[in-house]
Design an enzyme around this catalytic site. Structure first.
Site, PDB file in Angstrom:
ATOM      1  N   GLU A 279       0.821  -1.212   0.000  1.00 38.90           N
ATOM      2  CA  GLU A 279       0.000   0.000   0.000  1.00 38.90           C
ATOM      3  C   GLU A 279       0.861   1.271   0.000  1.00 38.90           C
ATOM      4  O   GLU A 279       0.674   2.162   0.809  1.00 38.90           O
ATOM      5  CB  GLU A 279      -0.966  -0.023   1.186  1.00 38.90           C
ATOM      6  CG  GLU A 279      -1.881  -1.237   1.136  1.00 38.90           C
ATOM      7  CD  GLU A 279      -2.992  -1.248   2.181  1.00 38.90           C
ATOM      8  OE1 GLU A 279      -2.779  -0.697   3.266  1.00 38.90           O
ATOM      9  OE2 GLU A 279      -4.067  -1.813   1.890  1.00 38.90           O
ATOM     10  N   ASP A 358      -8.524  -9.019   3.649  1.00 38.42           N
ATOM     11  CA  ASP A 358      -8.241  -7.974   4.640  1.00 38.42           C
ATOM     12  C   ASP A 358      -9.341  -7.897   5.698  1.00 38.42           C
ATOM     13  O   ASP A 358     -10.179  -7.000   5.633  1.00 38.42           O
ATOM     14  CB  ASP A 358      -8.124  -6.621   3.904  1.00 38.42           C
ATOM     15  CG  ASP A 358      -7.536  -5.546   4.783  1.00 38.42           C
ATOM     16  OD1 ASP A 358      -7.078  -5.872   5.887  1.00 38.42           O
ATOM     17  OD2 ASP A 358      -7.542  -4.378   4.366  1.00 38.42           O
ATOM     18  N   GLU A 386     -12.549  -2.407  11.950  1.00 38.31           N
ATOM     19  CA  GLU A 386     -12.537  -1.636  10.708  1.00 38.31           C
ATOM     20  C   GLU A 386     -13.688  -2.020   9.769  1.00 38.31           C
ATOM     21  O   GLU A 386     -14.467  -1.165   9.349  1.00 38.31           O
ATOM     22  CB  GLU A 386     -11.192  -1.828  10.000  1.00 38.31           C
ATOM     23  CG  GLU A 386     -11.126  -1.150   8.655  1.00 38.31           C
ATOM     24  CD  GLU A 386      -9.771  -1.299   7.979  1.00 38.31           C
ATOM     25  OE1 GLU A 386      -8.870  -1.927   8.566  1.00 38.31           O
ATOM     26  OE2 GLU A 386      -9.618  -0.789   6.857  1.00 38.31           O
TER      27      GLU A 386
HETATM   28  C1  GCV Z   1      -2.465   0.301   8.458  1.00 33.02           C
HETATM   29  C2  GCV Z   1      -6.046  -2.053   5.421  1.00 33.02           C
HETATM   30  C3  GCV Z   1      -6.433  -0.829   6.184  1.00 33.02           C
HETATM   31  C4  GCV Z   1      -5.258   0.115   6.343  1.00 33.02           C
HETATM   32  C5  GCV Z   1      -4.105  -0.650   6.990  1.00 33.02           C
HETATM   33  C6  GCV Z   1      -3.780  -1.863   6.138  1.00 33.02           C
HETATM   34  C7  GCV Z   1      -2.698  -2.728   6.755  1.00 33.02           C
HETATM   35  O1  GCV Z   1      -5.802  -1.745   4.084  1.00 33.02           O
HETATM   36  O2  GCV Z   1      -7.514  -0.199   5.578  1.00 33.02           O
HETATM   37  O3  GCV Z   1      -5.667   1.187   7.135  1.00 33.02           O
HETATM   38  O4  GCV Z   1      -2.974   0.163   7.155  1.00 33.02           O
HETATM   39  O5  GCV Z   1      -4.924  -2.658   6.004  1.00 33.02           O
HETATM   40  O6  GCV Z   1      -3.046  -3.721   7.365  1.00 33.02           O
HETATM   41  O7  GCV Z   1      -1.533  -2.409   6.618  1.00 33.02           O
END
Ligand code: GCV
Length: 694
Positions: A279, A358, A386
């Site tokens: 990411e 995720d 989340e």
């Molecule tokens: C900390 C997902 C979440 C992100 C998070 C990522 C990860 O994409 O939305 O906020 O980043 O996972 O686990 O690194």
């Protein structure tokens, strides 16, 4: 001015003395030094707990005088390593009513004391105890996605209590957090976000090391090691180098010097967690190197300090083209890591999310579990809700974690579940004591705490923090047992009240699943915020999270003839997932593109299942609210009101999900709900085939 906060399950509310009175008056300590910080804290906690619950101040005495002084026994704490590993404890009573707590070292003693305090709070007679608890997982960690400006990525309970205005905070709350964490067996805490940017990159510099060292000391007093997340590009951002290539000598020297500085300030630091090549974060792929090259560089350099590198496997292409039907995000973890199995040095631990996508409400287990055979591994779960309701909607996640842990991977003839793998039983040293001597296995949870008065926003979400710790320590505990403990300790021992709270928790994951995305397809959430429905929100995006719905059906074909993801599993799982008729119903749309008219194992068509489950989900939330309201007189007013307000928002959310998902699929499929309930078509509310415009 420090804000006040609650003590959650460590509130030590006054309770009846019961048979425990005599036992708790006198304690003898043998083989442990009261000056040791962990022993000191254990003793402090014991006195605080017993004082609060029973109004008694326990006294220290000699073993010989214990029985005399205590009339009917007392508590005898003694060092005994036999059959106990790091963190383990044994409790039993003799005929004279002396309760003996044995541990091989200080953290075992501390955990044993917390166990006894739980028993007192739940009014269990200590003299009837006969237990031996060794932890299943050697590493039991929380990961906090806290940023140094005080915000929390995916935080739903206020702001950070570790950071504020780009500084590290160490205060009374730090200690209370450590107490709470240690009370459920947590022994490692990563305090900063895995997305390490801006000031957080500087955590490994003199600017912050003093405060971090103080925090590490407080944590150590509760058997917890402090960990930090690391910016892989720090050699460039801090050191001014023009690369972070793991094979560059210059980069290696830079890290070596950095770690020398860090560990001389914080010798107790447990190590670092790294999100690399994920990411937008930098990593070894930028330089054409493998994940193993990246992890090993750091691991070798922290090895002399007894530290480890936790390396995340959440590596995937987040700039995918939705038109591309072959690239499958679910495959990415396995594809990126399986080739380096066995290449990681002994103090690298790969940290793997429970599912291949995720943290959705339903996903299959990541095929890396059972795929990797020669690499230390940890399971990463998320108690920060989340995608599971953001601590507005109730979602007790321990049943989900248990499902993951009990998943049979078929990677070995025996001991092949995820629980076996992440505890090290399958691929680690065979001898438990040897494994415990160098902890390289375990579980981590992305944590759900913040600086709100009740720590977790929704008071009921604290059950996930409590439950994660308890389950990570003892994977044989049932979600219900854990919920019972938590509800008793938090609210009441009154069976009616406790059982009502337990029932709410136990049903909540299924309810959440019913009104959100169907049968394992996941997502359908509002982009970015990840709360509330947006069925097509991610459908044409770059994130690789598609449902592929059209007028005939929905779901992603991950079979042999689709993306081939099923082949990442061992048999018979691979074939089970591959065949439509054998695929577990709850994962059907994760693995298959299925026509709406397809008849599910339940006997319903897919489309009818979608309608029914969404109507059911909302009804269940309505019932949950009734149950909660029936507890008004039984619960303290503040948590009662806080939770009630959240349930009201949950109901609104559930209705929105129901109507958007049902209407979406009605519009796509043109098939009406056979029960004629309101679904919204192009012209308005449509009941069965009759259209009645509102
Ligand atoms: C900390 C997902 C979440 C992100 C998070 C990522 C990860 O994409 O939305 O906020 O980043 O996972 O686990 O690194």
């Amino acid at each position: 001015m420090e804000k006040k906060w609650t003590q959650l399950w460590l509130a030590y509310r006054p309770c009846r003395e019961s048979e425990n009175g005599p036992v708790v008056r006198y304690t003898a300590l043998e083989g442990f030094d009261l000056a040791h910080p962990v022993v000191k804290n254990a003793w402090r906690e014991w006195r605080r707990g017993i004082g609060g619950m029973l109004g008694i101040t326990p006294k220290l005495t000699e073993r010989e005088t214990l029985q005399k002084e205590g009339a009917r026994g007392g508590l005898w704490i003694r060092r005994n390593e036999d059959g106990l590993i790091l963190g383990g404890y044994r409790i039993h009573a003799d005929a004279a009513g002396t309760v003996c707590l044995e541990a091989g070292e200080e953290t075992g003693l501390l955990y044993g004391v917390f166990y006894l305090l739980r028993c007192v709070a739940m009014q269990r007679p200590l003299t009837e105890l006969s237990i031996c608890c060794n932890p299943d997982n050697l590493l039991r960690m929380t990961n906090h996605w806290d940023n140094m400006d005080g915000s929390i990525e995916r935080g739903y309970s206020g702001r950070s209590f570790f950071f504020e205005k780009n500084r590290v905070i160490v205060n009374g709350r730090t200690r209370d957090f450590a107490r709470l964490a240690a009370s459920v067996g947590i022994n490692g805490v990563v305090i900063n976000n895995v997305n390490v940017k801006d000031e957080a990159t500087w955590l490994i510099t003199q600017k912050h090391l003093g405060a971090l060292a103080k925090m590490a000391e407080i944590f150590a007093g509760y058997g917890i090691r402090l960990f930090l997340s690391l910016n892989y590009a720090a050699p460039m951002e801090l050191g001014g180098l023009d690369s972070a290539d793991p094979l560059s000598e210059e980069v290696r020297s830079w890290w070596a010097e950095r770690f020398r500085i860090v560990f001389s300030a914080i010798p107790k630091l447990g190590g670092f967690l790294v999100k690399a090549d994920s990411e937008g974060r930098p990593g070894p792929f930028t330089y054409g190197r493998t994940q193993a090259d990246g992890a090993n560089l750091l691991a070798d350099l922290v090895q002399p300090y007894g530290a480890v590198i936790l390396w995340r496997c959440f590596v995937y292409n987040c700039t995918q083209d939705w038109r591309d039907y072959k690239t499958d995000r679910a495959r990415a973890g396995y594809d990126n890591f399986i080739g380096t199995d066995g290449a990681y040095h002994e103090n690298v631990i790969l940290q793997i999310k429970n599912g291949p996508m995720d943290f959705q409400i339903r996903e299959p287990v990541s095929p890396l579990f059972g795929g990797l055979r020669r690499t230390n591994q940890m399971l990463e779960v998320q108690i920060a809700q989340e995608y599971t309701g953001q601590q507005i909607d109730l979602c007790y996640l321990i049943p989900l974690f248990q499902e993951v842990l009990s998943f049979q991977t078929y990677c070995a003839k025996q001991q092949d579940t995820v629980a076996d793998i992440v505890s090290g039983r399958t691929f680690g040293e065979k001898d438990e004591k040897e494994r415990a001597a160098r902890p390289r296995w375990g579980m981590a949870a992305v944590c759900n705490t913040g600086n709100e008065e009740n720590w977790t926003g929704n008071d009921l979400a604290a059950a996930n923090f409590y439950g994660f710790g308890r389950l990570a320590f003892d994977t044989s505990l049932s979600a219900e047992e854990i919920a019972k403990e938590w509800a008793s300790l938090t609210f009441s021992n009154d069976p009616g009240t406790r059982d009502a709270v337990v029932a709410l928790l136990m049903g909540s994951r299924d309810t959440y699943e019913k009104y959100t995305s169907p049968l394992g397809i996941g997502w359908m959430v509002t982009p970015s915020t990840h709360y509330g429905p947006s069925v097509d929100g991610y459908e044409y995006s770059r994130w690789g999270t598609y449902h592929r719905a059209d007028h005939l059906g929905v779901g992603v074909d991950r079979t042999d003839v689709g993306t081939g993801f099923v082949r990442q599993y061992h048999e018979p799982n691979a074939s089970r997932y591959n065949r439509l008729e054998q695929c577990p119903q709850e994962l059907l749309l994760f693995f298959h593109h299925v026509p709406y008219s397809y008849v599910l194992p339940s006997g319903k068509t897919l489309i009818q299942h979608i309608y029914d489950s969404h109507f059911e989900g909302v009804r269940e939330v309505e019932r949950m609210i009734e149950v909660w309201e029936s507890l008004r007189e039984k619960l303290p007013s503040k948590p009662y009101e806080r939770v009630r307000e959240r349930f009201a928002r949950q109901l609104e959310n559930a209705r929105e999900w129901r109507d958007q998902v049902n209407s979406y699929f009605y519009r796509k499929s043109g098939i009406a709900d056979e029960k004629g309930r309101p679904v919204y078509g192009a012209l308005g509310k449509e009941t069965g085939n009759e259209i009645s415009v509102q």
